[in-house]
Write an enzyme that holds these catalytic residues in place. Structure first.
Site, PDB file in Angstrom:
ATOM      1  N   GLU A 171     -15.492   6.876   6.969  1.00  0.00           N
ATOM      2  CA  GLU A 171     -14.495   6.335   7.735  1.00  0.00           C
ATOM      3  C   GLU A 171     -14.315   7.079   8.796  1.00  0.00           C
ATOM      4  OE1 GLU A 171     -10.789   5.932   5.729  1.00  0.00           O
ATOM      5  OE2 GLU A 171     -10.530   8.019   5.598  1.00  0.00           O
ATOM      6  N   ARG A 181       0.894  -1.089   0.027  1.00  0.00           N
ATOM      7  CA  ARG A 181      -0.037   0.016  -0.130  1.00  0.00           C
ATOM      8  C   ARG A 181       1.012   1.498  -0.076  1.00  0.00           C
ATOM      9  NH1 ARG A 181      -4.537   0.456   4.459  1.00  0.00           N
ATOM     10  NH2 ARG A 181      -2.534   1.078   5.887  1.00  0.00           N
ATOM     11  N   LYS A 238      -2.212   6.886   1.429  1.00  0.00           N
ATOM     12  CA  LYS A 238      -2.021   7.284   2.755  1.00  0.00           C
ATOM     13  C   LYS A 238      -0.951   8.431   2.999  1.00  0.00           C
ATOM     14  CE  LYS A 238      -1.683   4.853   7.339  1.00  0.00           C
ATOM     15  NZ  LYS A 238      -2.745   5.494   7.986  1.00  0.00           N
TER      16      LYS A 238
END
Ligand SMILES: Cc1ncc(COP(=O)(O)O)c(C=O)c1O
Length: 292
Positions: A185, A53, A152
């Protein structure tokens, strides 16, 4: 108390000796990507997924990965070995590096990599026993924008201000609302709800970091014969749910018992939440050999 170790471009130093340049774009602009995971019995859990990721986040922001995920993993191992006994919080950061004081990202050509191994700090047991409260907030984060969606990226200012606002409302986590009023989220977690035996989580979309804990919980649910539906979750769905919980690499599976002051279900952690937390811990034990 052990302060941990830090590796900068592969060189391991004591945590309090670690230094990066003030001209680093990560410091100047939050121009960097990161991952957070932890060890169980000294072994990192789901490290390959996190490092993949990280590479995807870097690609999204056009930051060239300075080394392969395998090299990063061996640098993490060296950092953990230097840190010694204990359970460690692992943060891996790749910044665009240093360059002239201009916004133009193409002026920095040598990305910097930093690995932090710090003693892991987990929520108190009481939070798992009683559950936590959440607040629902509107916030606009860099990763809500299509350009950085799914990455991220280190600029967490909107997330941390949202957590501060949630705490002022007596809650422990902020849930972010999307443009259509849907729940996306948490500030640093993913949300699940349970209603009439159905487990549901918001579907991947801009504004959602598709968590590695979320994926592990979906797989653990399948092992338990429970299907997880990925679909829209609106505030009313959360208020009317039988159970709700958050997932993240450090908090694992955290029961949520109230939202915006409204009690969810019976107001105590529910049976499906507990089962899925146990299932998550079984996956951790299987992967790391830890007796969790
Ligand atoms: C915005 C956001 N969403 C979700 C998560 C959960 O991701 P993971 O389960 O991979 O830790 C995090 C973790 O920090 C996060 O920052």
């Amino acid at each position: 108390m052990a302060k941990g170790k830090v590796a900068i471009d592969g060189e391991v130093v004591d945590g309090d000796e670690a230094r990066v340049s003030v001209f680093d774009r990560g410091f100047l602009y939050g121009d960097s990507v990161f991952e957070v995971y932890r060890t169980y019995a000294g072994t990192p859990f789901a490290e390959a997924e996190h490092l993949e990721r990280l590479a995807r986040s870097a690609a999204r922001l056009m930051i060239p990965m300075p080394v392969s995920p395998e090299t990063l993993a061996s640098e993490v191992r060296a950092t953990l070995d230097a840190a010694g006994e204990g359970e460690w919080y692992v943060r891996v950061i790749v910044t665009r590096g240093t360059g002239p004081l201009t916004y133009d990202p193409t002026t920095a050509s040598a990305p910097l990599r930093v690995i932090i191994a710090a003693p892991v700090s987990v929520p108190p047991a009481e939070r798992y026993e009683r559950g936590i409260a959440v607040a629902l907030l509107e916030a606009s984060r860099p990763t809500d924008d299509v350009r950085a969606s799914g990455a991220k990226a280190s600029n967490y200012l909107a997330n941390l201000l949202a957590v501060h606002e949630a705490q002022q409302k007596g809650a422990q986590e902020a849930l972010m609302l999307g443009r259509n009023g849907q729940i996306l989220e948490g500030a640093s977690s993913n949300l699940f709800i349970v209603k009439d035996g159905e487990v549901r989580t918001p579907e991947p979309q801009p504004g959602i970091l598709v968590g590695i804990t979320r994926a592990t919980v979906i797989a653990a649910a399948a092992d338990e014969g429970l299907e997880v539906v990925e679909g829209e979750v609106r505030p009313g769905d959360l208020y009317g749910a039988d159970e709700a919980f958050l997932t993240s690499s450090i908090r694992e599976v955290m029961p949520v018992v109230s939202a915006e002051g409204r009690t969810i279900g019976a107001g105590v952690p529910g049976p499906v939440t507990k089962r899925l937390h146990e299932g998550y811990l079984r996956a951790v034990a299987l992967a790391t050999g830890a007796g969790v």
